[in-house]
Motif scaffolding. Sequence first.
Motif, PDB file in Angstrom:
ATOM      1  N   PRO A 119       0.369  -1.392   0.244  1.00 22.87           N
ATOM      2  CA  PRO A 119      -0.154   0.529   0.075  1.00 22.87           C
ATOM      3  C   PRO A 119       0.894   1.673  -0.587  1.00 22.87           C
ATOM      4  N   GLY A 120       2.115   0.975   0.670  1.00 24.40           N
ATOM      5  CA  GLY A 120       2.993   2.369   0.613  1.00 24.40           C
ATOM      6  C   GLY A 120       3.683   2.841  -0.608  1.00 24.40           C
ATOM      7  N   ILE A 121       3.613   1.085  -1.490  1.00 26.96           N
ATOM      8  CA  ILE A 121       4.638   1.800  -2.144  1.00 26.96           C
ATOM      9  C   ILE A 121       3.887   1.989  -3.778  1.00 26.96           C
ATOM     10  N   ALA A 122       2.245   1.867  -3.837  1.00 27.10           N
ATOM     11  CA  ALA A 122       1.724   1.847  -4.145  1.00 27.10           C
ATOM     12  C   ALA A 122       1.293   3.634  -3.968  1.00 27.10           C
ATOM     13  N   ALA A 123       1.025   3.934  -3.058  1.00 30.37           N
ATOM     14  CA  ALA A 123       0.221   5.233  -2.544  1.00 30.37           C
ATOM     15  C   ALA A 123       1.690   6.098  -3.148  1.00 30.37           C
ATOM     16  N   MET A 124       2.908   5.782  -2.626  1.00 32.03           N
ATOM     17  CA  MET A 124       3.591   6.780  -3.630  1.00 32.03           C
ATOM     18  C   MET A 124       3.932   7.013  -4.684  1.00 32.03           C
ATOM     19  N   ALA A 125       3.675   5.541  -5.345  1.00 34.18           N
ATOM     20  CA  ALA A 125       3.970   5.254  -7.029  1.00 34.18           C
ATOM     21  C   ALA A 125       2.761   6.518  -7.371  1.00 34.18           C
ATOM     22  N   GLU A 126       0.770   6.817  -6.863  1.00 33.40           N
ATOM     23  CA  GLU A 126       0.342   7.321  -7.240  1.00 33.40           C
ATOM     24  C   GLU A 126       0.437   8.741  -6.893  1.00 33.40           C
ATOM     25  N   GLN A 127       1.891   9.026  -5.979  1.00 33.81           N
ATOM     26  CA  GLN A 127       1.570  10.812  -6.177  1.00 33.81           C
ATOM     27  C   GLN A 127       2.696  10.914  -7.223  1.00 33.81           C
ATOM     28  N   LEU A 128       3.776   9.860  -7.136  1.00 28.43           N
ATOM     29  CA  LEU A 128       5.066  10.699  -8.652  1.00 28.43           C
ATOM     30  C   LEU A 128       4.253  11.175  -9.551  1.00 28.43           C
ATOM     31  N   ILE A 129       3.143  10.216  -9.873  1.00 21.50           N
ATOM     32  CA  ILE A 129       2.701  10.122 -11.426  1.00 21.50           C
ATOM     33  C   ILE A 129       1.625  11.093 -11.506  1.00 21.50           C
ATOM     34  N   ASP A 130       0.722  11.655 -10.114  1.00 24.01           N
ATOM     35  CA  ASP A 130       0.305  12.768 -10.307  1.00 24.01           C
ATOM     36  C   ASP A 130       0.829  14.894 -10.314  1.00 24.01           C
ATOM     37  N   ASP A 131       1.942  13.865  -9.655  1.00 26.09           N
ATOM     38  CA  ASP A 131       3.012  15.305 -10.069  1.00 26.09           C
ATOM     39  C   ASP A 131       3.719  15.380 -11.672  1.00 26.09           C
ATOM     40  N   MET A 132       3.972  13.674 -11.813  1.00 29.29           N
ATOM     41  CA  MET A 132       4.105  14.349 -13.585  1.00 29.29           C
ATOM     42  C   MET A 132       3.311  14.445 -13.948  1.00 29.29           C
ATOM     43  N   VAL A 133       1.873  13.915 -14.012  1.00 24.70           N
ATOM     44  CA  VAL A 133       0.936  14.546 -15.169  1.00 24.70           C
ATOM     45  C   VAL A 133       1.611  15.889 -14.479  1.00 24.70           C
ATOM     46  N   ALA A 134       0.516  16.457 -14.075  1.00 27.79           N
ATOM     47  CA  ALA A 134       0.263  18.006 -13.562  1.00 27.79           C
ATOM     48  C   ALA A 134       1.148  18.841 -14.218  1.00 27.79           C
ATOM     49  N   LYS A 135       3.101  18.290 -14.534  1.00 27.62           N
ATOM     50  CA  LYS A 135       3.843  19.164 -15.088  1.00 27.62           C
ATOM     51  C   LYS A 135       3.482  18.797 -16.515  1.00 27.62           C
ATOM     52  N   GLY A 136       2.903  17.818 -16.613  1.00 32.88           N
ATOM     53  CA  GLY A 136       2.302  17.446 -18.614  1.00 32.88           C
ATOM     54  C   GLY A 136       3.215  17.284 -19.076  1.00 32.88           C
ATOM     55  N   ALA A 137       2.870  16.885 -20.866  1.00 33.49           N
ATOM     56  CA  ALA A 137       3.308  15.418 -21.018  1.00 33.49           C
ATOM     57  C   ALA A 137       4.438  16.264 -22.652  1.00 33.49           C
ATOM     58  N   PRO A 138       5.211  16.198 -22.805  1.00 31.16           N
ATOM     59  CA  PRO A 138       5.820  14.573 -22.343  1.00 31.16           C
ATOM     60  C   PRO A 138       6.384  14.325 -21.209  1.00 31.16           C
ATOM     61  N   ALA A 139       6.823  13.660 -20.566  1.00 30.87           N
ATOM     62  CA  ALA A 139       7.838  13.291 -19.529  1.00 30.87           C
ATOM     63  C   ALA A 139       8.857  12.831 -19.306  1.00 30.87           C
ATOM     64  N   ASP A 140      10.066  12.320 -18.024  1.00 32.21           N
ATOM     65  CA  ASP A 140      10.905  11.361 -18.539  1.00 32.21           C
ATOM     66  C   ASP A 140       9.798  10.319 -17.768  1.00 32.21           C
ATOM     67  N   LEU A 141      10.017   9.269 -17.798  1.00 29.48           N
ATOM     68  CA  LEU A 141       9.574   8.477 -16.756  1.00 29.48           C
ATOM     69  C   LEU A 141      10.265   7.688 -15.800  1.00 29.48           C
ATOM     70  N   LYS A 142      11.685   8.249 -16.382  1.00 33.04           N
ATOM     71  CA  LYS A 142      12.651   7.289 -15.501  1.00 33.04           C
ATOM     72  C   LYS A 142      13.271   8.472 -14.072  1.00 33.04           C
ATOM     73  N   ALA A 143      13.283   9.708 -14.655  1.00 30.39           N
ATOM     74  CA  ALA A 143      13.111  10.869 -13.683  1.00 30.39           C
ATOM     75  C   ALA A 143      12.006  10.974 -13.042  1.00 30.39           C
ATOM     76  N   SER A 144      10.936  10.722 -13.286  1.00 29.20           N
ATOM     77  CA  SER A 144       9.711  11.370 -13.168  1.00 29.20           C
ATOM     78  C   SER A 144       9.437  10.176 -11.409  1.00 29.20           C
ATOM     79  N   LEU A 145       9.496   8.510 -11.888  1.00 31.73           N
ATOM     80  CA  LEU A 145       8.993   7.730 -10.938  1.00 31.73           C
ATOM     81  C   LEU A 145      10.443   6.145 -11.796  1.00 31.73           C
ATOM     82  N   GLY A 146      10.922   5.869 -12.076  1.00 30.67           N
ATOM     83  CA  GLY A 146      11.708   4.991 -12.409  1.00 30.67           C
ATOM     84  C   GLY A 146      12.645   5.369 -10.667  1.00 30.67           C
ATOM     85  N   PHE A 147      13.066   6.554 -11.384  1.00 27.19           N
ATOM     86  CA  PHE A 147      14.762   6.767 -10.325  1.00 27.19           C
ATOM     87  C   PHE A 147      14.164   6.972  -8.647  1.00 27.19           C
ATOM     88  N   PRO A 148      13.421   7.877  -8.803  1.00 30.97           N
ATOM     89  CA  PRO A 148      12.433   8.439  -7.238  1.00 30.97           C
ATOM     90  C   PRO A 148      12.097   6.964  -6.832  1.00 30.97           C
TER      91      PRO A 148
END
Length: 400
Positions: A119-148
């Motif tokens: 549940p904690g990992i899912a919540a963190m993933a959702e937060q990171l994805i929301d942050d990425m979406v808020a900044k708009g596409a295109p985005a770097d999935l590695k910097a936005s989600l894969g690494f953090p």
Amino acid sequence: MSEVDELPRFPFPVDAALEPPAEWAELRAKCPVAHVQLASGDEAALITRHADVKTILSDPRFTRPTRGDDAARMTDTEEGGIFNSEMSAVIPQHGEAHLAWRRSIGKWFTAKRMNALRPGIAAMAEQLIDDMVAKGAPADLKASLGFPLPVWVICDMLGVPDADRDRFSHWSDAMLSMTRFSAEEMKAAELEFGMYMAAHIAAKRENPGDDLLSALIADPEPMSDVTLIATGIGLLVAGHETTANMITKMVAMLLEDRSRWESLLADPALVRTAVEESMRMDANAGLGMARYITEDVEIGGTVLPRGTTAMCSMAAANRDEDAFERASEMDLARTPNQHLAFGAGAHACLGQPLARTELQVVLEVLLRKLPSLDLAVGVDDLRRVEGLVVGGLVELPVRW
């Protein structure tokens, strides 16, 4: 020109970010034990067949090269890096001492603990994805989600501040260097990382928390401080570098042929087997695992003499037609899947339950939140990370 200068250089150069070098299939078919030259210029025996790689990795006589061995050097520097570090010398590599060390840490990677983390990992993933979406596409999935994400998870597990993740990233890259960093940079990273971890462990002695390092400190048979430091560094390096890269590569593979992504959207129950198949198909896994051959052994019809350094390419072995039906095809429902991405035997990756959990959760959350996810560049424009022991992509531009 010496004989070693004429040997093929390993890892083999490859242009396509997600494709294997042609040499793998050629060697598996014709020369399953091949002489190659490493980044250091030293010679090693490259093992590419599934059965042979599994045999060597599972043989308790053969372990990671240690300082006392006359083994091939992995890097292009005489010292520094993960292979020449104090860490590699301090953590026991053989016998009961190694098993005891693994048992101490393995308690933190049980299925029960992993399920509790979901549940904690899912919540963190959702937060990171929301942050990425808020900044708009295109985005770097590695910097936005894969690494953090994996950095956050392993920092939480070790009780280390996530805010220091950029420093961990630099230190990890320097210690995992084959050709990218100088010996001075590698030694400096090891020293700084060691000082950081020593201070962190001292603070944990004063104020223990609900984390792995606090538990190891309080263990009835505690590790020495130097072993604790090495263990903390090892877990931090392994716990974020490989998984961060694998998240990125997995999504790239699934979007390379978008029918794969559509299949998962249609049947999310395929996530578990899709994660395993992504690890099997990873053609950019890095160097593989080195083993020091302590006595003559016959592998693949070739006798490896005592003193040989064997490079086991799990990624090449994972595409062995003798081990996997239609090995070159990505089958998201493949089962069983006896891939060797985590190694085998006594030195198989300790953190594999955590890596699997993170990969599964990230994929589940991405499918749910961003069903329209797609590559923002052509597959041919994806670039590999060069010069490190671990393989990865420089970035993964996506849109949705």
